[in-house]
Design an enzyme around this catalytic site. Structure first.
Site, PDB file in Angstrom:
ATOM      1  N   PHE A 150      42.490  46.755  36.871  1.00 32.17           N
ATOM      2  CA  PHE A 150      43.690  46.979  36.067  1.00 32.17           C
ATOM      3  C   PHE A 150      44.235  45.711  35.440  1.00 32.17           C
ATOM      4  O   PHE A 150      44.953  45.771  34.445  1.00 32.17           O
ATOM      5  CB  PHE A 150      44.792  47.632  36.910  1.00 32.17           C
ATOM      6  CG  PHE A 150      45.435  46.706  37.934  1.00 32.17           C
ATOM      7  CD1 PHE A 150      46.434  45.807  37.561  1.00 32.17           C
ATOM      8  CD2 PHE A 150      45.052  46.736  39.260  1.00 32.17           C
ATOM      9  CE1 PHE A 150      47.023  44.954  38.493  1.00 32.17           C
ATOM     10  CE2 PHE A 150      45.632  45.897  40.197  1.00 32.17           C
ATOM     11  CZ  PHE A 150      46.614  44.987  39.804  1.00 32.17           C
ATOM     12  N   LYS A 174      33.800  52.719  33.364  1.00 31.99           N
ATOM     13  CA  LYS A 174      34.836  53.388  34.151  1.00 31.99           C
ATOM     14  C   LYS A 174      35.956  52.374  34.335  1.00 31.99           C
ATOM     15  O   LYS A 174      35.937  51.545  35.227  1.00 31.99           O
ATOM     16  CB  LYS A 174      34.291  53.840  35.512  1.00 31.99           C
ATOM     17  CG  LYS A 174      35.025  55.064  36.125  1.00 31.99           C
ATOM     18  CD  LYS A 174      36.519  54.893  36.341  1.00 31.99           C
ATOM     19  CE  LYS A 174      36.819  54.014  37.533  1.00 31.99           C
ATOM     20  NZ  LYS A 174      38.318  53.941  37.808  1.00 31.99           N
ATOM     21  N   GLU A 177      42.179  53.406  36.196  1.00 33.63           N
ATOM     22  CA  GLU A 177      42.993  54.564  35.813  1.00 33.63           C
ATOM     23  C   GLU A 177      44.462  54.199  35.636  1.00 33.63           C
ATOM     24  O   GLU A 177      45.248  55.018  35.148  1.00 33.63           O
ATOM     25  CB  GLU A 177      42.856  55.665  36.868  1.00 33.63           C
ATOM     26  CG  GLU A 177      43.452  55.352  38.237  1.00 33.63           C
ATOM     27  CD  GLU A 177      42.559  54.496  39.121  1.00 33.63           C
ATOM     28  OE1 GLU A 177      42.903  54.338  40.316  1.00 33.63           O
ATOM     29  OE2 GLU A 177      41.538  53.969  38.622  1.00 33.63           O
ATOM     30  N   SER A 227      38.635  43.945  43.976  1.00 32.85           N
ATOM     31  CA  SER A 227      38.916  43.349  45.277  1.00 32.85           C
ATOM     32  C   SER A 227      37.633  43.183  46.083  1.00 32.85           C
ATOM     33  O   SER A 227      36.625  43.865  45.835  1.00 32.85           O
ATOM     34  CB  SER A 227      39.904  44.220  46.054  1.00 32.85           C
ATOM     35  OG  SER A 227      39.286  45.441  46.427  1.00 32.85           O
ATOM     36  N   CYS A 282      42.517  37.153  39.283  1.00 37.47           N
ATOM     37  CA  CYS A 282      41.663  36.645  40.358  1.00 37.47           C
ATOM     38  C   CYS A 282      41.499  35.136  40.291  1.00 37.47           C
ATOM     39  O   CYS A 282      41.030  34.517  41.251  1.00 37.47           O
ATOM     40  CB  CYS A 282      40.298  37.318  40.329  1.00 37.47           C
ATOM     41  SG  CYS A 282      39.298  36.898  38.893  1.00 37.47           S
ATOM     42  N   GLU A 383      44.586  38.038  49.856  1.00 34.98           N
ATOM     43  CA  GLU A 383      44.796  37.926  48.412  1.00 34.98           C
ATOM     44  C   GLU A 383      46.013  38.783  48.052  1.00 34.98           C
ATOM     45  O   GLU A 383      45.950  40.011  48.077  1.00 34.98           O
ATOM     46  CB  GLU A 383      43.567  38.408  47.638  1.00 34.98           C
ATOM     47  CG  GLU A 383      43.728  38.249  46.139  1.00 34.98           C
ATOM     48  CD  GLU A 383      42.564  38.801  45.340  1.00 34.98           C
ATOM     49  OE1 GLU A 383      42.281  38.269  44.255  1.00 34.98           O
ATOM     50  OE2 GLU A 383      41.936  39.775  45.802  1.00 34.98           O
TER      51      GLU A 383
END
Length: 500
Positions: A150, A174, A177, A227, A282, A383
């Site tokens: 995201f 993909k 969402e 992640s 990240c 994280e």
């Protein structure tokens, strides 16, 4: 009327048929503004089938055909960058300047893909034996898939699909969402640029869609960014199904500040790297390691700068930091700050109670700064993916290096110093895939590859750059022997001299 985001399959919008939808929220208001269709197994299969059908011709198309389309896509992307940035801001929440920066970094990889011809050149050795030549060539894989996070809904997909389709593959994306609209707009621009139907497809959804892509026999490779637990799952599952995998995981990026560093420059860098994009990246610096007696001064300089950051809606041009993506994520980030003191940290700034007038239901959190954080604290070990900066103290460079290398993550790191010898030693000794020297976020330019070490990367290939080209192609070696025309059977004379 609530906006609906549908799939993109075979060159056109495909309305969701599963009857399942997910909410997309405006992070600044907390309001659900959009519904996104979640794909069924059958819809994922339809996207893969469209990509497989398109590969029959796209995989055989000329490099000139592919790069011409990508050049047109690049021009369209450049012309529509503001529009795409607005879509990102509306669904992710990041400020417009951050969203524009995201599109610009994605454009870098499109540029690289436009020049893919050089990267795909093979090698030739002649006369390895009598009249024997050996050639090495690279060929596309077929249908490949990308599963993206995201936090960069446009940039990370563009780290994948431009190179994949330039190499002759077809692609199924993909996206997250949580902010799906940018990916569909990219699909529309690719179609407008002349990309044949089925070469690029988008299916939305949750774990069901992901698992189908990981298991589908016609998907040859999977790229993932997200992640560490999910990256490990993607790598294990897709590899077990015989697929090539690059899975980029999480991070706990350290910034080492030596006593000789320019502390003003270091503080500026720490603030921008820790709190930019609300820490939802990240490559964010989430841990500063202060060596020696500079710790108190450095923390004070960071605090002074952090308190001045203006937090507000991403579409407000005066905002420097926006909200977090969801309320659930906001609450999770806040929990690390709330528990920090009990774990031995000193809370210098606590942003957990922050709100914005007129937007009280938004997913707001302010700037948090934790000092003297023990390595046992959850705020250091996990994280966080939010605007929380931990400061740790060490007495020596060696102690700091050991602290950094003890982390299970190895994505990026940085050192701030005026000493070239110390910087050189650090870049060789630190266990991380990307190193900055007086550069807080060492994200490589497009023609160098991006990727970490240890639990930050699963698979052998980094993303984009030369590694990206190699990931989306496979090598083939051709050994050839042709008879010399002078050795033709008696009765046929082609006029070649018999001189050997």
């Amino acid at each position: 009327m609530t906006k609906i985001v549908n799939h993109w399959i075979g060159g056109k919008t495909a309305e969701g048929a599963s009857g399942t939808y997910g909410p997309v929220t405006d992070p600044a208001t907390g309001e659900v503004t959009t519904k996104v269709a979640f794909a069924s197994v059958e819809e994922v299969d339809a996207a893969v089938a469209a990509a497989k059908e398109a590969y029959l011709s796209w995989g055989q198309s000329s490099l000139a055909t592919r790069t011409t389309i990508l050049f047109r896509f690049r021009a369209l992307l450049d012309a529509h960058r503001d529009e795409i940035a607005e879509l990102i801001t509306a669904e992710h929440g990041k400020v417009h300047s951050d969203a524009l920066g995201e599109v610009a970094r994605g454009l870098e990889i499109v540029d690289l893909a436009c020049g893919i011809s050089v990267q795909l050149k093979g090698e030739l050795s002649t006369q390895v034996a009598g009249r024997v030549d050996v050639a090495s060539i690279r060929q596309p894989l077929g249908v490949v898939a990308g599963i993206t996070p995201f936090n960069f809904p446009a940039m990370v997909p563009m780290w994948m699909f431009p190179l994949a389709i330039a190499c002759g593959n077809t692609f199924v994306l993909k996206p997250s969402e949580k902010d799906p609209s940018a990916s569909v707009r990219l699909a529309e621009l690719l179609s407008e640029a002349g990309l044949p139907d089925g070469v690029f497809n988008v299916v939305h959804g949750d774990k069901l869609a992901v698992d189908r892509l990981l298991a589908h026999p016609d998907v040859k490779a999977v790229s993932f960014v997200g992640s560490t637990p999910i990256a490990r799952y993607i790598h294990t599952t897709a590899s077990a199904n015989g697929k090539r995998v690059q899975a980029l995981g999480g991070a706990k990026n350290h910034m080492l500040v030596l006593p000789d560093a320019d502390l003003d420059a270091a503080a500026d860098a720490a603030v921008s790297a820790a709190y930019g994009s609300a820490g939802e990246r990240c490559m964010a610096i989430s841990a500063v390691v202060a060596v020696g007696a500079i710790g108190d001064t450095l923390v004070e300089k960071i605090r002074e700068r952090a308190e001045k950051i203006k937090i507000g809606p991403g579409n407000d041009p005066t905002s420097e930091m926006g909200p977090l993506i969801t309320k659930v994520h906001r609450d999770k980030v806040a929990s690390y700050v709330a528990g920090a003191a009990d774990e031995g940290a000193e809370v210098v700034l606590d942003g957990t109670g922050y709100t914005v007038d007129g937007h009280e239901n938004g997913h707001w959190i302010g700037i948090s700064l934790l000092d003297k954080v023990p390595v046992t604290a959850k705020a250091y070990q996990d994280e966080i993916f939010g605007p929380v900066l931990c400061v740790l103290r060490t007495e020596t460079y060696e102690e700091a290096l050991d602290l950094i290398n003890s982390s299970p993550f190895g994505n990026g790191t940085a050192i701030f110093t005026r000493d070239g010898g110390a910087a050189r030693r650090f870049q060789l000794e630190v266990e991380a895939g990307m190193v900055g020297v007086n550069v807080p976020i060492p994200v490589p330019v497009g023609y160098h590859s991006f990727g970490g070490w240890k639990d930050s990367l699963f698979g052998d290939h980094h993303i984009y750059g030369n590694d990206g080209t190699h990931f989306y192609t496979r090598g083939k070696v051709v050994t050839t022997r042709w008879p010399d025309p002078a050795d033709a059977p008696t009765g046929v004379d082609l006029g070649f001299p018999r001189n050997h």
